[in-house]
Design a protein around this motif. Sequence first.
Motif, PDB file in Angstrom:
ATOM      1  N   LEU A 216      35.274  28.710  29.931  1.00  0.00           N
ATOM      2  CA  LEU A 216      35.303  27.285  29.607  1.00  0.00           C
ATOM      3  C   LEU A 216      35.428  26.443  30.876  1.00  0.00           C
ATOM      4  O   LEU A 216      34.759  25.416  31.026  1.00  0.00           O
ATOM      5  N   ALA A 217      36.297  26.891  31.792  1.00  0.00           N
ATOM      6  CA  ALA A 217      36.484  26.153  33.046  1.00  0.00           C
ATOM      7  C   ALA A 217      35.211  26.173  33.884  1.00  0.00           C
ATOM      8  O   ALA A 217      34.853  25.176  34.525  1.00  0.00           O
ATOM      9  N   LEU A 218      34.517  27.300  33.858  1.00  0.00           N
ATOM     10  CA  LEU A 218      33.273  27.425  34.619  1.00  0.00           C
ATOM     11  C   LEU A 218      32.219  26.462  34.083  1.00  0.00           C
ATOM     12  O   LEU A 218      31.542  25.762  34.848  1.00  0.00           O
ATOM     13  N   LYS A 219      32.085  26.400  32.759  1.00  0.00           N
ATOM     14  CA  LYS A 219      31.106  25.495  32.151  1.00  0.00           C
ATOM     15  C   LYS A 219      31.437  24.036  32.425  1.00  0.00           C
ATOM     16  O   LYS A 219      30.549  23.196  32.596  1.00  0.00           O
ATOM     17  N   ALA A 220      32.739  23.734  32.456  1.00  0.00           N
ATOM     18  CA  ALA A 220      33.175  22.354  32.682  1.00  0.00           C
ATOM     19  C   ALA A 220      33.242  22.003  34.167  1.00  0.00           C
ATOM     20  O   ALA A 220      33.559  20.860  34.516  1.00  0.00           O
ATOM     21  N   ASN A 221      32.974  22.994  35.024  1.00  0.00           N
ATOM     22  CA  ASN A 221      33.078  22.795  36.472  1.00  0.00           C
ATOM     23  C   ASN A 221      34.473  22.308  36.860  1.00  0.00           C
ATOM     24  O   ASN A 221      34.634  21.457  37.738  1.00  0.00           O
ATOM     25  N   ASP A 222      35.477  22.865  36.179  1.00  0.00           N
ATOM     26  CA  ASP A 222      36.881  22.497  36.408  1.00  0.00           C
ATOM     27  C   ASP A 222      37.493  23.518  37.363  1.00  0.00           C
ATOM     28  O   ASP A 222      37.954  24.584  36.953  1.00  0.00           O
ATOM     29  N   THR A 223      37.490  23.190  38.648  1.00  0.00           N
ATOM     30  CA  THR A 223      37.938  24.134  39.670  1.00  0.00           C
ATOM     31  C   THR A 223      39.395  24.528  39.497  1.00  0.00           C
ATOM     32  O   THR A 223      39.756  25.706  39.618  1.00  0.00           O
ATOM     33  N   GLU A 224      40.252  23.549  39.206  1.00  0.00           N
ATOM     34  CA  GLU A 224      41.679  23.836  39.058  1.00  0.00           C
ATOM     35  C   GLU A 224      41.927  24.805  37.904  1.00  0.00           C
ATOM     36  O   GLU A 224      42.673  25.777  38.036  1.00  0.00           O
ATOM     37  N   ALA A 225      41.302  24.531  36.755  1.00  0.00           N
ATOM     38  CA  ALA A 225      41.486  25.399  35.589  1.00  0.00           C
ATOM     39  C   ALA A 225      40.915  26.788  35.850  1.00  0.00           C
ATOM     40  O   ALA A 225      41.473  27.800  35.403  1.00  0.00           O
ATOM     41  N   LEU A 226      39.812  26.849  36.584  1.00  0.00           N
ATOM     42  CA  LEU A 226      39.200  28.142  36.892  1.00  0.00           C
ATOM     43  C   LEU A 226      40.110  28.976  37.785  1.00  0.00           C
ATOM     44  O   LEU A 226      40.292  30.181  37.561  1.00  0.00           O
ATOM     45  N   LEU A 227      40.717  28.347  38.774  1.00  0.00           N
ATOM     46  CA  LEU A 227      41.645  29.065  39.645  1.00  0.00           C
ATOM     47  C   LEU A 227      42.840  29.590  38.853  1.00  0.00           C
ATOM     48  O   LEU A 227      43.274  30.724  39.043  1.00  0.00           O
ATOM     49  N   ARG A 228      43.361  28.749  37.951  1.00  0.00           N
ATOM     50  CA  ARG A 228      44.513  29.176  37.145  1.00  0.00           C
ATOM     51  C   ARG A 228      44.162  30.361  36.252  1.00  0.00           C
ATOM     52  O   ARG A 228      44.923  31.325  36.146  1.00  0.00           O
ATOM     53  N   SER A 229      43.007  30.292  35.601  1.00  0.00           N
ATOM     54  CA  SER A 229      42.635  31.368  34.682  1.00  0.00           C
ATOM     55  C   SER A 229      42.288  32.650  35.434  1.00  0.00           C
ATOM     56  O   SER A 229      42.603  33.755  34.967  1.00  0.00           O
ATOM     57  N   ASN A 230      41.670  32.530  36.604  1.00  0.00           N
ATOM     58  CA  ASN A 230      41.378  33.725  37.402  1.00  0.00           C
ATOM     59  C   ASN A 230      42.664  34.392  37.878  1.00  0.00           C
ATOM     60  O   ASN A 230      42.785  35.621  37.886  1.00  0.00           O
ATOM     61  N   GLN A 231      43.628  33.569  38.279  1.00  0.00           N
ATOM     62  CA  GLN A 231      44.907  34.138  38.697  1.00  0.00           C
ATOM     63  C   GLN A 231      45.604  34.796  37.512  1.00  0.00           C
ATOM     64  O   GLN A 231      46.187  35.878  37.644  1.00  0.00           O
ATOM     65  N   ALA A 232      45.521  34.156  36.343  1.00  0.00           N
ATOM     66  CA  ALA A 232      46.134  34.727  35.142  1.00  0.00           C
ATOM     67  C   ALA A 232      45.495  36.069  34.790  1.00  0.00           C
ATOM     68  O   ALA A 232      46.177  36.985  34.310  1.00  0.00           O
ATOM     69  N   PHE A 233      44.190  36.199  35.026  1.00  0.00           N
ATOM     70  CA  PHE A 233      43.488  37.451  34.740  1.00  0.00           C
ATOM     71  C   PHE A 233      44.067  38.591  35.575  1.00  0.00           C
ATOM     72  O   PHE A 233      44.408  39.658  35.053  1.00  0.00           O
ATOM     73  N   HIS A 234      44.209  38.362  36.872  1.00  0.00           N
ATOM     74  CA  HIS A 234      44.736  39.414  37.743  1.00  0.00           C
ATOM     75  C   HIS A 234      46.222  39.667  37.482  1.00  0.00           C
ATOM     76  O   HIS A 234      46.674  40.818  37.530  1.00  0.00           O
ATOM     77  N   ASP A 235      46.965  38.606  37.194  1.00  0.00           N
ATOM     78  CA  ASP A 235      48.383  38.787  36.870  1.00  0.00           C
ATOM     79  C   ASP A 235      48.544  39.629  35.605  1.00  0.00           C
ATOM     80  O   ASP A 235      49.445  40.477  35.511  1.00  0.00           O
ATOM     81  N   ALA A 236      47.665  39.394  34.633  1.00  0.00           N
ATOM     82  CA  ALA A 236      47.740  40.149  33.378  1.00  0.00           C
ATOM     83  C   ALA A 236      47.474  41.635  33.616  1.00  0.00           C
ATOM     84  O   ALA A 236      48.148  42.497  33.033  1.00  0.00           O
ATOM     85  N   ILE A 237      46.511  41.942  34.470  1.00  0.00           N
ATOM     86  CA  ILE A 237      46.218  43.348  34.774  1.00  0.00           C
ATOM     87  C   ILE A 237      47.423  44.010  35.437  1.00  0.00           C
ATOM     88  O   ILE A 237      47.790  45.147  35.109  1.00  0.00           O
ATOM     89  N   THR A 238      48.056  43.294  36.353  1.00  0.00           N
ATOM     90  CA  THR A 238      49.248  43.834  37.012  1.00  0.00           C
ATOM     91  C   THR A 238      50.334  44.148  35.985  1.00  0.00           C
ATOM     92  O   THR A 238      50.977  45.203  36.040  1.00  0.00           O
ATOM     93  N   GLN A 239      50.537  43.254  35.027  1.00  0.00           N
ATOM     94  CA  GLN A 239      51.544  43.484  33.983  1.00  0.00           C
ATOM     95  C   GLN A 239      51.149  44.648  33.076  1.00  0.00           C
ATOM     96  O   GLN A 239      51.999  45.438  32.653  1.00  0.00           O
ATOM     97  N   MET A 240      49.854  44.766  32.792  1.00  0.00           N
ATOM     98  CA  MET A 240      49.375  45.835  31.917  1.00  0.00           C
ATOM     99  C   MET A 240      49.555  47.213  32.541  1.00  0.00           C
ATOM    100  O   MET A 240      49.626  48.219  31.834  1.00  0.00           O
ATOM    101  N   ALA A 241      49.620  47.272  33.876  1.00  0.00           N
ATOM    102  CA  ALA A 241      49.824  48.556  34.550  1.00  0.00           C
ATOM    103  C   ALA A 241      51.212  49.119  34.270  1.00  0.00           C
ATOM    104  O   ALA A 241      51.439  50.327  34.393  1.00  0.00           O
ATOM    105  N   LYS A 242      52.155  48.227  33.934  1.00  0.00           N
ATOM    106  CA  LYS A 242      53.518  48.628  33.553  1.00  0.00           C
ATOM    107  C   LYS A 242      54.179  49.501  34.627  1.00  0.00           C
ATOM    108  O   LYS A 242      54.738  50.566  34.350  1.00  0.00           O
ATOM    109  N   ASN A 243      54.092  49.003  35.863  1.00  0.00           N
ATOM    110  CA  ASN A 243      54.706  49.687  36.997  1.00  0.00           C
ATOM    111  C   ASN A 243      55.377  48.619  37.854  1.00  0.00           C
ATOM    112  O   ASN A 243      54.704  47.850  38.543  1.00  0.00           O
ATOM    113  N   ASP A 244      56.697  48.551  37.786  1.00  0.00           N
ATOM    114  CA  ASP A 244      57.431  47.473  38.445  1.00  0.00           C
ATOM    115  C   ASP A 244      57.271  47.490  39.964  1.00  0.00           C
ATOM    116  O   ASP A 244      57.172  46.434  40.597  1.00  0.00           O
ATOM    117  N   LEU A 245      57.267  48.668  40.562  1.00  0.00           N
ATOM    118  CA  LEU A 245      57.124  48.745  42.016  1.00  0.00           C
ATOM    119  C   LEU A 245      55.747  48.243  42.439  1.00  0.00           C
ATOM    120  O   LEU A 245      55.617  47.483  43.409  1.00  0.00           O
TER     121      LEU A 245
END
Length: 227
Positions: free
Chosen positions: A131-160
């Motif tokens: 949605l952010a890409l279609k709207a050319n919303d750079t701020e929202a795109l950065l937030r969602s991209n960061q959320a994507f990588h943060d989610a993968i880190t959490q899904m790994a379930k490895n605190d270290l």
Amino acid sequence: MQPQPPSLTGQLPALGAAHRSLRDQVAEVLRERIIRGALPPGTPLVERTLAEGLGVSRVPVRDALSLLKGEGYVTQEPRRGVVVTRLVRKDVEELFDVRLALEVLAVRLAAERATADDLAGLKETLRQSGLALKANDTEALLRSNQAFHDAITQMAKNDLLASLLNPLEGRLHWLLSQNDDPLPLHREHEKLYQAIASGDPDAAGRESVAHVTTSRELCLRRLYPER
């Protein structure tokens, strides 16, 4: 021309939440502004100016700057004081070297350990990115991209692993925020999601290597076009 100290008055949120220290709140605000490009590399960070803009004393600002030094966001320069870190090509390449090792592991673990709820959350971050890409919303795109990588880190379930990846991801998002062609990275996020959802760690690992490689090439091309 040297970057000037930022004018922060009226631009930053009020601080003082009881459950978090002022140091951590100040650090979060400054970190976010660095990642978003509001405080570009070389910008002086003057304690008094920051304290006045944030409405706090100089002590939490000083402590926050010390924390950000440890994370690599700011640097102490002779005769200039604390400035937003200027990354040379070697710094960027080393960041991506370390990211390759850690992120591939995180993606492989995520493919093995992700729950249905985890995958639904990851898919939602992709939808927000689209949605952010279609709207050319750079701020929202950065937030969602960061959320994507943060989610993968959490899904790994490895605190270290998370403790090693989190500060690294922030600096990489900072670099990638300067990318002027986000579509290739979005498409690779889609492939990465599919590989993780398949539950195949080998396939997910291969997609992660491809994604980090593309990110590296785009970043270096943007920052150092002469090479």
